[in-house]
Design a protein around this motif. Structure first.
Motif: not given
Ligand SMILES: Nc1ncnc2c1ncn2[C@@H]1O[C@H](COP(=O)(O)OP(=O)(O)OP(=O)(O)O)[C@@H](O)[C@H]1O
Ligand SMILES: [Mg+2]
Lengths: 91, 282
Positions: B23-27, B50, B132, B192, B221, B223-224, B227-228
């Motif tokens: 959930g850190v923003g990979k996808t 995934d 993840a 974030r 990047i 927090e924005s 993104v949502l």
């Molecule tokens: N820069 C950002 N600002 C605000 N929200 C963000 C930002 N980057 C990611 N998010 C939010 O964080 C959440 C997780 O993002 P994402 O799915 O990209 O993570 P992930 O690392 O791919 O998760 P997973 O490990 O489950 O695959 C999402 O709800 C996404 O909208």
């Protein structure tokens, strides 16, 4: 109308509704077909290739299956690339 | 097979987007980076590793068009060309979705290698969205990489997991196992990031994170809210309206392709009511 409404942007885009709509369509398909759908498409493709090959020599690469899932109906599009010249029996 | 004349051979570079922590923003980053590369004219494909939790298709907005997946190709049920989905916005961009019904054991090293080899002959960049964790799926996503983008949030568990992943990148990958091969080029993408909280001393600074991880910084990047919003509509953030996040991703993409871009930390602080009422001074 609020006196200060001019401060706000004219059309705040309602993207949350779009998110909900997209999920509802997708999940309706996933729940109803589940694993079954994932398996019928490869089989369908194999059958199509076999049927065409009875008449025209095509490779497995030459078939392209496309799908567009909708909320009311889905469409399946099948493109078959035929060889430029169909070899005649004599040649 | 395509027979169009090629001016130059494709670059064929494999980039893994990884993190350890979930959930850190990979996808989000895989979607933004692949769209950003394609926007610059590079032929790009983004692969969802995934397995079992398909999500990249939704972020890319092609979820209704998935026919075959990565696993179908590995198992020989479909040809690679048939599983690739062409992006409707950019003709240089393709998506290889993952399976929603199989599990990660369906990923074999030989299968992954074969697919990557085929893609390298066709694409400049092959972006791998890692799951993840550090189990099989994550290992397969990183094994054949030439470069790694380690997505990190300025937060203790994320930084710790990134460090663990950096260790795996330098030991459990093909480049690491091949005598004389150049190691994977790993860079940190800090996501974030909230300047306001950093200023208040509530969040680690960029320097703090880099000092600990000791790898180069690809970008920051913020927090924005964009993104949502972009994920709601299925648009990679760089293809949506310009925002602090899209600009930051575009800078990161330029750096990936070797362009020097100054590191600017763009915040998303909205102008106050006063500024909005009385115009933009300054
Ligand atoms: N820069 C950002 N600002 C605000 N929200 C963000 C930002 N980057 C990611 N998010 C939010 O964080 C959440 C997780 O993002 P994402 O799915 O990209 O993570 P992930 O690392 O791919 O998760 P997973 O490990 O489950 O695959 C999402 O709800 C996404 O909208
Ligand atoms: Mg993800």
């Amino acid at each position: 109308m609020s006196l200060f409404s001019f401060i706000r942007k004219p059309h705040p885009a309602k993207t949350a509704q779009t998110a909900k709509d997209r999920l509802q369509i997708l999940l309706a398909h996933e729940r109803s077909s589940g694993a079954a759908e994932a398996d019928y498409l490869p089989m369908l493709q194999r059958d199509i290739v076999a049927a065409i090959r009875k008449h025209v020599p095509i490779g497995e690469q030459d078939v392209e299956v496309r799908i567009e899932r909708g909320d009311q109906m889905s469409s399946l599009e099948i493109n078959i690339e035929l060889p430029a010249t169909v070899p005649s029996k004599a040649g | 097979m395509t027979t169009e004349p090629k001016t130059t051979a494709p670059l064929g570079r494999v980039i893994v987007i990884t993190s350890g922590k979930g959930g850190v923003g990979k996808t989000t980053s895989a979607a933004a980076i692949s769209a950003g590369l394609a926007k610059q004219g590079f032929k790009t494909v983004v692969i969802d590793f995934d397995v079992g939790l398909r999500n990249l298709d939704m972020i890319m907005g092609c979820e209704r068009r998935v026919v075959f997946d990565f696993i179908n190709v590995i198992q020989g049920d479909a040809k690679l060309k048939q599983a690739l989905i062409k992006d409707k916005r950019l003709d240089t961009l393709s998506i290889l979705p993952t399976s929603q019904t199989r599990d990660k054991d369906a990923l074999t090293k030989e299968g992954v290698e074969q697919i990557l080899t085929e893609l390298k002959a066709e694409f400049d960049y092959i972006v791998c969205d890692s799951p993840a964790g550090i189990e099989r799926g994550a290992q397969m996503a990183m094994y054949f990489a030439d470069e790694a983008v380690v997505v990190t949030n300025p937060e203790v568990s994320s930084v710790r997991d990134s460090d663990r992943v950096l260790g795996l990148l330098s030991s459990q990958t093909r480049r690491a196992e091949t005598e004389g091969a150049e190691p994977i080029k790993a860079q940190v993408l800090l996501t974030r990031y909230d300047q306001e909280r950093v200023d208040k001393g509530e969040m680690m600074t960029i320097e703090d994170v880099l000092e600990i991880l000791a790898v180069p910084l690809l970008g920051v990047i913020p927090e924005s809210k964009a993104v949502l919003k972009a994920s709601n509509v299925g648009t990679p953030v760089v293809l949506d309206e310009p925002s602090a996040a899209s600009r930051a991703y575009e800078d990161a993409v330029s750096r990936l392709t070797g362009t020097q871009v100054e590191m600017r930390i763009v915040g998303e602080r909205r102008p106050g009511l006063f500024q909005r009422l009385f115009g933009r001074a300054s």
